[in-house]
Design a protein around this motif. Structure first.
Motif, PDB file in Angstrom:
ATOM      1  N   VAL A 106      46.576  41.316  42.254  1.00 56.14           N
ATOM      2  CA  VAL A 106      45.176  41.717  42.375  1.00 56.14           C
ATOM      3  C   VAL A 106      45.022  42.585  43.617  1.00 56.14           C
ATOM      4  O   VAL A 106      45.336  42.160  44.730  1.00 56.14           O
ATOM      5  CB  VAL A 106      44.246  40.488  42.484  1.00 56.14           C
ATOM      6  CG1 VAL A 106      42.795  40.929  42.511  1.00 56.14           C
ATOM      7  CG2 VAL A 106      44.486  39.532  41.327  1.00 56.14           C
ATOM      8  N   LYS A 107      44.522  43.803  43.411  1.00 58.72           N
ATOM      9  CA  LYS A 107      44.227  44.703  44.518  1.00 58.72           C
ATOM     10  C   LYS A 107      42.728  44.953  44.582  1.00 58.72           C
ATOM     11  O   LYS A 107      42.001  44.711  43.624  1.00 58.72           O
ATOM     12  CB  LYS A 107      44.975  46.037  44.356  1.00 58.72           C
ATOM     13  CG  LYS A 107      46.483  45.944  44.554  1.00 58.72           C
ATOM     14  CD  LYS A 107      47.102  47.332  44.547  1.00 58.72           C
ATOM     15  CE  LYS A 107      48.593  47.278  44.793  1.00 58.72           C
ATOM     16  NZ  LYS A 107      49.180  48.650  44.866  1.00 58.72           N
ATOM     17  N   GLY A 108      42.289  45.491  45.713  1.00 56.65           N
ATOM     18  CA  GLY A 108      40.878  45.794  45.898  1.00 56.65           C
ATOM     19  C   GLY A 108      40.556  45.863  47.370  1.00 56.65           C
ATOM     20  O   GLY A 108      41.377  45.484  48.219  1.00 56.65           O
ATOM     21  N   GLU A 109      39.378  46.373  47.673  1.00 58.45           N
ATOM     22  CA  GLU A 109      38.953  46.440  49.070  1.00 58.45           C
ATOM     23  C   GLU A 109      38.941  45.046  49.692  1.00 58.45           C
ATOM     24  O   GLU A 109      38.696  44.052  48.999  1.00 58.45           O
ATOM     25  CB  GLU A 109      37.530  47.017  49.169  1.00 58.45           C
ATOM     26  CG  GLU A 109      37.387  48.471  48.798  1.00 58.45           C
ATOM     27  CD  GLU A 109      35.954  48.934  48.971  1.00 58.45           C
ATOM     28  OE1 GLU A 109      35.250  48.409  49.873  1.00 58.45           O
ATOM     29  OE2 GLU A 109      35.519  49.815  48.207  1.00 58.45           O
ATOM     30  N   PRO A 110      39.191  44.959  51.005  1.00 63.76           N
ATOM     31  CA  PRO A 110      39.009  43.665  51.682  1.00 63.76           C
ATOM     32  C   PRO A 110      37.585  43.160  51.475  1.00 63.76           C
ATOM     33  O   PRO A 110      36.629  43.931  51.521  1.00 63.76           O
ATOM     34  CB  PRO A 110      39.265  44.000  53.160  1.00 63.76           C
ATOM     35  CG  PRO A 110      40.114  45.232  53.134  1.00 63.76           C
ATOM     36  CD  PRO A 110      39.662  46.009  51.936  1.00 63.76           C
ATOM     37  N   GLY A 111      37.461  41.860  51.213  1.00 59.54           N
ATOM     38  CA  GLY A 111      36.135  41.268  51.056  1.00 59.54           C
ATOM     39  C   GLY A 111      35.579  41.316  49.654  1.00 59.54           C
ATOM     40  O   GLY A 111      34.411  40.998  49.443  1.00 59.54           O
ATOM     41  N   THR A 112      36.415  41.685  48.665  1.00 59.14           N
ATOM     42  CA  THR A 112      35.920  41.740  47.280  1.00 59.14           C
ATOM     43  C   THR A 112      36.238  40.466  46.490  1.00 59.14           C
ATOM     44  O   THR A 112      36.023  40.433  45.283  1.00 59.14           O
ATOM     45  CB  THR A 112      36.496  42.956  46.530  1.00 59.14           C
ATOM     46  OG1 THR A 112      37.913  43.003  46.712  1.00 59.14           O
ATOM     47  CG2 THR A 112      35.888  44.250  47.036  1.00 59.14           C
ATOM     48  N   GLY A 113      36.753  39.442  47.150  1.00 59.64           N
ATOM     49  CA  GLY A 113      36.940  38.156  46.485  1.00 59.64           C
ATOM     50  C   GLY A 113      38.302  37.935  45.866  1.00 59.64           C
ATOM     51  O   GLY A 113      38.434  37.120  44.954  1.00 59.64           O
ATOM     52  N   LYS A 114      39.334  38.611  46.358  1.00 58.32           N
ATOM     53  CA  LYS A 114      40.674  38.456  45.775  1.00 58.32           C
ATOM     54  C   LYS A 114      41.240  37.060  46.049  1.00 58.32           C
ATOM     55  O   LYS A 114      41.742  36.393  45.136  1.00 58.32           O
ATOM     56  CB  LYS A 114      41.608  39.529  46.334  1.00 58.32           C
ATOM     57  CG  LYS A 114      41.153  40.947  46.042  1.00 58.32           C
ATOM     58  CD  LYS A 114      42.143  41.982  46.530  1.00 58.32           C
ATOM     59  CE  LYS A 114      42.344  41.958  48.019  1.00 58.32           C
ATOM     60  NZ  LYS A 114      41.112  42.318  48.771  1.00 58.32           N
ATOM     61  N   THR A 115      41.169  36.645  47.306  1.00 53.93           N
ATOM     62  CA  THR A 115      41.686  35.314  47.657  1.00 53.93           C
ATOM     63  C   THR A 115      40.857  34.226  46.995  1.00 53.93           C
ATOM     64  O   THR A 115      41.399  33.238  46.477  1.00 53.93           O
ATOM     65  CB  THR A 115      41.677  35.136  49.191  1.00 53.93           C
ATOM     66  OG1 THR A 115      42.467  36.167  49.787  1.00 53.93           O
ATOM     67  CG2 THR A 115      42.227  33.772  49.577  1.00 53.93           C
ATOM     68  N   GLU A 116      39.553  34.397  46.999  1.00 53.10           N
ATOM     69  CA  GLU A 116      38.669  33.403  46.391  1.00 53.10           C
ATOM     70  C   GLU A 116      38.918  33.287  44.895  1.00 53.10           C
ATOM     71  O   GLU A 116      38.726  32.208  44.306  1.00 53.10           O
ATOM     72  CB  GLU A 116      37.217  33.778  46.658  1.00 53.10           C
ATOM     73  CG  GLU A 116      36.201  32.730  46.226  1.00 53.10           C
ATOM     74  CD  GLU A 116      36.367  31.397  46.926  1.00 53.10           C
ATOM     75  OE1 GLU A 116      35.944  30.375  46.347  1.00 53.10           O
ATOM     76  OE2 GLU A 116      36.932  31.364  48.044  1.00 53.10           O
ATOM     77  N   LEU A 117      39.357  34.380  44.257  1.00 51.39           N
ATOM     78  CA  LEU A 117      39.662  34.336  42.828  1.00 51.39           C
ATOM     79  C   LEU A 117      40.683  33.252  42.531  1.00 51.39           C
ATOM     80  O   LEU A 117      40.510  32.460  41.590  1.00 51.39           O
ATOM     81  CB  LEU A 117      40.182  35.692  42.358  1.00 51.39           C
ATOM     82  CG  LEU A 117      40.759  35.712  40.933  1.00 51.39           C
ATOM     83  CD1 LEU A 117      39.672  35.433  39.900  1.00 51.39           C
ATOM     84  CD2 LEU A 117      41.461  37.035  40.650  1.00 51.39           C
ATOM     85  N   ALA A 118      41.746  33.204  43.314  1.00 53.52           N
ATOM     86  CA  ALA A 118      42.786  32.206  43.081  1.00 53.52           C
ATOM     87  C   ALA A 118      42.234  30.790  43.194  1.00 53.52           C
ATOM     88  O   ALA A 118      42.554  29.911  42.381  1.00 53.52           O
ATOM     89  CB  ALA A 118      43.928  32.408  44.076  1.00 53.52           C
ATOM     90  N   ARG A 119      41.386  30.570  44.186  1.00 45.53           N
ATOM     91  CA  ARG A 119      40.798  29.234  44.367  1.00 45.53           C
ATOM     92  C   ARG A 119      39.894  28.871  43.192  1.00 45.53           C
ATOM     93  O   ARG A 119      39.880  27.722  42.742  1.00 45.53           O
ATOM     94  CB  ARG A 119      40.017  29.195  45.683  1.00 45.53           C
ATOM     95  CG  ARG A 119      40.904  29.392  46.907  1.00 45.53           C
ATOM     96  CD  ARG A 119      40.117  29.527  48.183  1.00 45.53           C
ATOM     97  NE  ARG A 119      40.996  29.746  49.328  1.00 45.53           N
ATOM     98  CZ  ARG A 119      40.684  30.481  50.384  1.00 45.53           C
ATOM     99  NH1 ARG A 119      39.493  31.059  50.453  1.00 45.53           N
ATOM    100  NH2 ARG A 119      41.541  30.642  51.377  1.00 45.53           N
ATOM    101  N   GLN A 120      39.162  29.858  42.689  1.00 45.37           N
ATOM    102  CA  GLN A 120      38.260  29.589  41.575  1.00 45.37           C
ATOM    103  C   GLN A 120      39.018  29.401  40.265  1.00 45.37           C
ATOM    104  O   GLN A 120      38.584  28.630  39.407  1.00 45.37           O
ATOM    105  CB  GLN A 120      37.235  30.711  41.454  1.00 45.37           C
ATOM    106  CG  GLN A 120      36.288  30.822  42.635  1.00 45.37           C
ATOM    107  CD  GLN A 120      35.475  29.560  42.841  1.00 45.37           C
ATOM    108  OE1 GLN A 120      35.088  28.889  41.887  1.00 45.37           O
ATOM    109  NE2 GLN A 120      35.209  29.215  44.099  1.00 45.37           N
ATOM    110  N   VAL A 121      40.133  30.098  40.097  1.00 45.16           N
ATOM    111  CA  VAL A 121      40.978  29.877  38.915  1.00 45.16           C
ATOM    112  C   VAL A 121      41.500  28.442  38.927  1.00 45.16           C
ATOM    113  O   VAL A 121      41.478  27.746  37.908  1.00 45.16           O
ATOM    114  CB  VAL A 121      42.150  30.882  38.875  1.00 45.16           C
ATOM    115  CG1 VAL A 121      43.174  30.480  37.818  1.00 45.16           C
ATOM    116  CG2 VAL A 121      41.626  32.291  38.578  1.00 45.16           C
TER     117      VAL A 121
END
Length: 279
Positions: free
Chosen positions: A31-46
Motif C-alpha cells: 500500500v502506497k500513498g501520501e503520509p497520513g492517508t491511513g495506510k498503517t491504520e488500514l492494517a489494524r482495521q483489517v
C-alpha cells in the motif's frame, strides 16, 4: 474472509477490492500513498474486521531484514560462558525471534504489518523475497527450518520515498491510496467527529482543499492533519463565520495544525500581502 471496512475506518471500494484480492491470492498487499492517508491504520482495521491478531513490524533506516527473522546474541553467550552459565550449551537460548518468526509460529492466521518498508536500505525488500514467497526460513545456528503454520495476511506500507525492486513488486498486490475527495473526506470526518455542523465542515474542508492546491506548497496537509485541525476548531467552538474571518489573512485559523514548516507559512503570508496590495 472478506474485508468491507469498519465503523472506524472509511474504506473506498477500490481499497476493499485490493485487500480482498491480496487475501485471495495469498500475496503481500503493498500500500502506497501520501503520509497520513491511513495506510498503517488500514492494517489494524483489517485485523479488527477479520477478528485476527496483529503483529506490527515498524521499519527504520537501520532495520535489517534478518531482524524480522531472528537475531543470534553471540555477545550474551560469550558472557555467559565466561560466567560458567549452563545456558551456553543450548544455542537456542540466544536466538531472539523476529516479527516474521512470531507470525509464522502463531497458532492462528494473523495480520502482519511491515510498516514503511521504504525507510530501510534498498536491499531490505530483496532480502525478504524468499521468506515472504515460500513462507519459511532456515535458522543456521540451530539447523531448524521455520515454516508458517498459517499463511499470514501481510500488509506492507510505503511512503514512496524510494523505488522498490522489481522482483519485490512482482510478488505483491499493489494499491495506491488516492487522497480522499471532498465527499469521502466528509465521511471520514463524520467517523471521527460525529454530528459536526454541516456549515462548519463545508467551510473548513473548502479552505483545506484550497490550501492543498496552493502552488508552491512544500508539504501538503494530510487526512490526519485535517482531523486534528477540525478537533481544534470544535474545541474552540468556532463556526463557519469565524473561519471566513475578515479576509485579511490567507492563513486559516489555527493553521499550525495544517502547515508544518516556515516556508509554507511565509508563502501564505505573501499571498495575503499581494491580495491586499491589489485592493
Amino acid at each position: 474472509m472478506k474485508f468491507t471496512g469498519t465503523d472506524a475506518y472509511v474504506a473506498t471500494e477500490d481499497l476493499t477490492v485490493a485487500v480482498n484480492a491480496a487475501v485471495t491470492l495469498e500475496r503481500p498487499l503493498l500500500v502506497k500513498g501520501e503520509p497520513g492517508t491511513g495506510k498503517t491504520e488500514l492494517a489494524r482495521q483489517v485485523a479488527a474486521a477479520l477478528d485476527l491478531p496483529m503483529i506490527e513490524w515498524h521499519v527504520k533506516s537501520t532495520t535489517r531484514a534478518q531482524q524480522g527473522l531472528y537475531e543470534y546474541d553471540a555477545v550474551s553467550r560469550l558472557r555467559d560462558s565466561q560466567l560458567g552459565d549452563e545456558r551456553v550449551h543450548d544455542v537456542a537460548n540466544y536466538i531472539r525471534k523476529g516479527k516474521l518468526w512470531q507470525a509464522f509460529e502463531a497458532d492462528e492466521k494473523v495480520v502482519l504489518l511491515i510498516d514503511e518498508v521504504d525507510k530501510a536500505d534498498i536491499e531490505f525488500p530483496n532480502d525478504l523475497l524468499q521468506e515472504l514467497d515460500r513462507m519459511e526460513f532456515h535458522v543456521y545456528e540451530t539447523g531448524e527450518t521455520i515454516r508458517a503454520r498459517h499463511r499470514p495476511i501481510v500488509i506492507i506500507t510505503s511512503n514512496n520515498e524510494k523505488e522498490l525492486p522489481d522482483a519485490f513488486l512482482r510478488r505483491c498486490f499493489f494499491h495506491y491510496i488516492r487522497f480522499p475527495d471532498m465527499e469521502t473526506m466528509k465521511r471520514i470526518v463524520e467517523v471521527h467527529h460525529p454530528g459536526i455542523r454541516e456549515s462548519l465542515l463545508t467551510t473548513a474542508l473548502t479552505q483545506f482543499y484550497d490550501l492543498r492546491e496552493a502552488p508552491g506548497l512544500k508539504k501538503k496537509p494530510s487526512t490526519s492533519e485535517v482531523l486534528d485541525w477540525l478537533k481544534l476548531l470544535l474545541a474552540e467552538d468556532m463556526d463557519a463565520a469565524d473561519l471566513r474571518g475578515d479576509g485579511a489573512s490567507a492563513l486559516p485559523k489555527l493553521h499550525g495544525a495544517l502547515l508544518k514548516n516556515e516556508q509554507d507559512v511565509h508563502l501564505f503570508e505573501r499571498l495575503a500581502f499581494m491580495a491586499r496590495a491589489r485592493r
